[in-house]
Design a protein around this motif. Sequence first.
Motif, PDB file in Angstrom:
ATOM      1  N   CYS A  46      -3.662   2.661 -21.183  1.00 20.67           N
ATOM      2  CA  CYS A  46      -3.588   1.416 -21.950  1.00 20.67           C
ATOM      3  C   CYS A  46      -4.330   0.338 -21.173  1.00 20.67           C
ATOM      4  O   CYS A  46      -4.529   0.437 -19.960  1.00 20.67           O
ATOM      5  N   GLY A  47      -4.737  -0.693 -21.881  1.00 17.65           N
ATOM      6  CA  GLY A  47      -5.503  -1.771 -21.259  1.00 17.65           C
ATOM      7  C   GLY A  47      -4.735  -2.513 -20.179  1.00 17.65           C
ATOM      8  O   GLY A  47      -5.309  -2.930 -19.173  1.00 17.65           O
ATOM      9  N   PHE A  48      -3.432  -2.669 -20.371  1.00 23.38           N
ATOM     10  CA  PHE A  48      -2.623  -3.386 -19.383  1.00 23.38           C
ATOM     11  C   PHE A  48      -2.524  -2.591 -18.078  1.00 23.38           C
ATOM     12  O   PHE A  48      -2.627  -3.151 -16.993  1.00 23.38           O
ATOM     13  N   SER A  49      -2.340  -1.278 -18.201  1.00 24.49           N
ATOM     14  CA  SER A  49      -2.307  -0.432 -17.006  1.00 24.49           C
ATOM     15  C   SER A  49      -3.667  -0.441 -16.322  1.00 24.49           C
ATOM     16  O   SER A  49      -3.760  -0.487 -15.088  1.00 24.49           O
ATOM     17  N   SER A  50      -4.735  -0.427 -17.108  1.00 26.70           N
ATOM     18  CA  SER A  50      -6.087  -0.471 -16.556  1.00 26.70           C
ATOM     19  C   SER A  50      -6.311  -1.762 -15.769  1.00 26.70           C
ATOM     20  O   SER A  50      -6.877  -1.745 -14.669  1.00 26.70           O
ATOM     21  N   ARG A  51      -5.861  -2.870 -16.323  1.00 20.92           N
ATOM     22  CA  ARG A  51      -6.015  -4.154 -15.626  1.00 20.92           C
ATOM     23  C   ARG A  51      -5.190  -4.179 -14.343  1.00 20.92           C
ATOM     24  O   ARG A  51      -5.656  -4.662 -13.311  1.00 20.92           O
ATOM     25  N   ALA A  52      -3.983  -3.646 -14.381  1.00 19.43           N
ATOM     26  CA  ALA A  52      -3.135  -3.615 -13.184  1.00 19.43           C
ATOM     27  C   ALA A  52      -3.802  -2.799 -12.072  1.00 19.43           C
ATOM     28  O   ALA A  52      -3.818  -3.208 -10.909  1.00 19.43           O
ATOM     29  N   ILE A  53      -4.373  -1.648 -12.443  1.00 13.28           N
ATOM     30  CA  ILE A  53      -5.072  -0.805 -11.465  1.00 13.28           C
ATOM     31  C   ILE A  53      -6.282  -1.547 -10.896  1.00 13.28           C
ATOM     32  O   ILE A  53      -6.531  -1.518  -9.694  1.00 13.28           O
ATOM     33  N   ALA A  54      -7.029  -2.226 -11.757  1.00 15.50           N
ATOM     34  CA  ALA A  54      -8.204  -2.969 -11.301  1.00 15.50           C
ATOM     35  C   ALA A  54      -7.810  -4.030 -10.267  1.00 15.50           C
ATOM     36  O   ALA A  54      -8.510  -4.205  -9.256  1.00 15.50           O
ATOM     37  N   ILE A  55      -6.697  -4.699 -10.483  1.00 15.33           N
ATOM     38  CA  ILE A  55      -6.225  -5.717  -9.539  1.00 15.33           C
ATOM     39  C   ILE A  55      -5.859  -5.064  -8.209  1.00 15.33           C
ATOM     40  O   ILE A  55      -6.277  -5.535  -7.140  1.00 15.33           O
ATOM     41  N   LEU A  56      -5.085  -3.975  -8.260  1.00 11.84           N
ATOM     42  CA  LEU A  56      -4.687  -3.299  -7.018  1.00 11.84           C
ATOM     43  C   LEU A  56      -5.897  -2.752  -6.274  1.00 11.84           C
ATOM     44  O   LEU A  56      -5.974  -2.841  -5.038  1.00 11.84           O
ATOM     45  N   GLU A  57      -6.849  -2.183  -7.005  1.00  6.30           N
ATOM     46  CA  GLU A  57      -8.064  -1.659  -6.364  1.00  6.30           C
ATOM     47  C   GLU A  57      -8.841  -2.796  -5.698  1.00  6.30           C
ATOM     48  O   GLU A  57      -9.357  -2.646  -4.603  1.00  6.30           O
ATOM     49  N   HIS A  58      -8.923  -3.942  -6.371  1.00 12.25           N
ATOM     50  CA  HIS A  58      -9.624  -5.090  -5.799  1.00 12.25           C
ATOM     51  C   HIS A  58      -8.945  -5.576  -4.519  1.00 12.25           C
ATOM     52  O   HIS A  58      -9.622  -5.982  -3.566  1.00 12.25           O
ATOM     53  N   LEU A  59      -7.624  -5.519  -4.498  1.00  5.37           N
ATOM     54  CA  LEU A  59      -6.875  -5.936  -3.304  1.00  5.37           C
ATOM     55  C   LEU A  59      -7.059  -4.951  -2.155  1.00  5.37           C
ATOM     56  O   LEU A  59      -6.873  -5.310  -0.991  1.00  5.37           O
ATOM     57  N   GLY A  60      -7.395  -3.706  -2.485  1.00  5.90           N
ATOM     58  CA  GLY A  60      -7.656  -2.703  -1.452  1.00  5.90           C
ATOM     59  C   GLY A  60      -6.430  -2.230  -0.702  1.00  5.90           C
ATOM     60  O   GLY A  60      -6.532  -1.782   0.435  1.00  5.90           O
ATOM     61  N   VAL A  61      -5.264  -2.304  -1.340  1.00  2.00           N
ATOM     62  CA  VAL A  61      -4.030  -1.866  -0.677  1.00  2.00           C
ATOM     63  C   VAL A  61      -3.687  -0.430  -1.069  1.00  2.00           C
ATOM     64  O   VAL A  61      -4.075   0.049  -2.127  1.00  2.00           O
ATOM     65  N   ASP A  62      -2.958   0.220  -0.189  1.00  2.00           N
ATOM     66  CA  ASP A  62      -2.451   1.555  -0.466  1.00  2.00           C
ATOM     67  C   ASP A  62      -1.285   1.402  -1.445  1.00  2.00           C
ATOM     68  O   ASP A  62      -0.383   0.594  -1.219  1.00  2.00           O
ATOM     69  N   TYR A  63      -1.318   2.151  -2.537  1.00  2.00           N
ATOM     70  CA  TYR A  63      -0.234   2.057  -3.522  1.00  2.00           C
ATOM     71  C   TYR A  63       0.039   3.432  -4.118  1.00  2.00           C
ATOM     72  O   TYR A  63      -0.816   4.313  -4.108  1.00  2.00           O
ATOM     73  N   ALA A  64       1.239   3.567  -4.627  1.00  2.00           N
ATOM     74  CA  ALA A  64       1.623   4.771  -5.364  1.00  2.00           C
ATOM     75  C   ALA A  64       1.661   4.399  -6.837  1.00  2.00           C
ATOM     76  O   ALA A  64       1.829   3.236  -7.194  1.00  2.00           O
ATOM     77  N   SER A  65       1.495   5.411  -7.692  1.00  4.45           N
ATOM     78  CA  SER A  65       1.613   5.163  -9.124  1.00  4.45           C
ATOM     79  C   SER A  65       2.493   6.240  -9.746  1.00  4.45           C
ATOM     80  O   SER A  65       2.567   7.358  -9.246  1.00  4.45           O
ATOM     81  N   VAL A  66       3.155   5.868 -10.819  1.00  2.14           N
ATOM     82  CA  VAL A  66       4.003   6.789 -11.558  1.00  2.14           C
ATOM     83  C   VAL A  66       3.573   6.721 -13.020  1.00  2.14           C
ATOM     84  O   VAL A  66       3.580   5.641 -13.622  1.00  2.14           O
ATOM     85  N   ASP A  67       3.169   7.863 -13.573  1.00  6.05           N
ATOM     86  CA  ASP A  67       2.762   7.951 -14.973  1.00  6.05           C
ATOM     87  C   ASP A  67       4.009   8.115 -15.832  1.00  6.05           C
ATOM     88  O   ASP A  67       4.586   9.196 -15.898  1.00  6.05           O
ATOM     89  N   VAL A  68       4.418   7.033 -16.501  1.00  3.80           N
ATOM     90  CA  VAL A  68       5.644   7.079 -17.303  1.00  3.80           C
ATOM     91  C   VAL A  68       5.487   7.938 -18.550  1.00  3.80           C
ATOM     92  O   VAL A  68       6.484   8.346 -19.150  1.00  3.80           O
ATOM     93  N   LEU A  69       4.261   8.237 -18.950  1.00  3.74           N
ATOM     94  CA  LEU A  69       4.045   9.081 -20.125  1.00  3.74           C
ATOM     95  C   LEU A  69       4.421  10.534 -19.852  1.00  3.74           C
ATOM     96  O   LEU A  69       4.640  11.306 -20.790  1.00  3.74           O
ATOM     97  N   GLN A  70       4.524  10.907 -18.580  1.00  3.14           N
ATOM     98  CA  GLN A  70       4.868  12.270 -18.200  1.00  3.14           C
ATOM     99  C   GLN A  70       6.374  12.492 -18.076  1.00  3.14           C
ATOM    100  O   GLN A  70       6.813  13.620 -17.881  1.00  3.14           O
ATOM    101  N   ASP A  71       7.163  11.412 -18.167  1.00  5.75           N
ATOM    102  CA  ASP A  71       8.608  11.531 -17.946  1.00  5.75           C
ATOM    103  C   ASP A  71       9.340  10.479 -18.778  1.00  5.75           C
ATOM    104  O   ASP A  71       9.381   9.308 -18.407  1.00  5.75           O
ATOM    105  N   MET A  72       9.914  10.912 -19.896  1.00 12.60           N
ATOM    106  CA  MET A  72      10.578   9.972 -20.796  1.00 12.60           C
ATOM    107  C   MET A  72      11.792   9.293 -20.154  1.00 12.60           C
ATOM    108  O   MET A  72      12.094   8.143 -20.471  1.00 12.60           O
ATOM    109  N   GLU A  73      12.489   9.984 -19.257  1.00 10.48           N
ATOM    110  CA  GLU A  73      13.627   9.362 -18.577  1.00 10.48           C
ATOM    111  C   GLU A  73      13.165   8.189 -17.725  1.00 10.48           C
ATOM    112  O   GLU A  73      13.797   7.134 -17.713  1.00 10.48           O
ATOM    113  N   ILE A  74      12.076   8.368 -16.997  1.00 11.76           N
ATOM    114  CA  ILE A  74      11.528   7.286 -16.178  1.00 11.76           C
ATOM    115  C   ILE A  74      10.981   6.179 -17.079  1.00 11.76           C
ATOM    116  O   ILE A  74      11.189   4.994 -16.818  1.00 11.76           O
ATOM    117  N   ARG A  75      10.308   6.568 -18.155  1.00  8.68           N
ATOM    118  CA  ARG A  75       9.724   5.583 -19.073  1.00  8.68           C
ATOM    119  C   ARG A  75      10.788   4.631 -19.611  1.00  8.68           C
ATOM    120  O   ARG A  75      10.580   3.416 -19.682  1.00  8.68           O
TER     121      ARG A  75
END
Length: 107
Positions: A30-59
Amino acid sequence: MSDSNARIAEIVEGNEVVLFMKGTPLFPQCGFSSRAIAILEHLGVDYASVDVLQDMEIRQGIKAYSDWPTIPQLYVKGEFVGGSDIMMEMFEAGELQQLVADVKPAA
């Protein structure tokens, strides 16, 4: 604490920066997730991500965990920061850079 809450807490507490998102950093769904990733990539920090589409309980669980209705959701040092709009506002104000200043850089 529910099983999904315990799993979310473990993820949040086990990573300095974690983004719960739709999709993956290489293929955001989604565009919002894409923008969030772009911000984190620009900051250059180490981060973890969780794909909520792969787990409805987490979503569903992450919305209750943070008391925030939308995804993506960013956590820094165990604290909920917000979604992509808040990330963008904080980035533009220089606040997000300060928040992650002592997080290790991305490899």
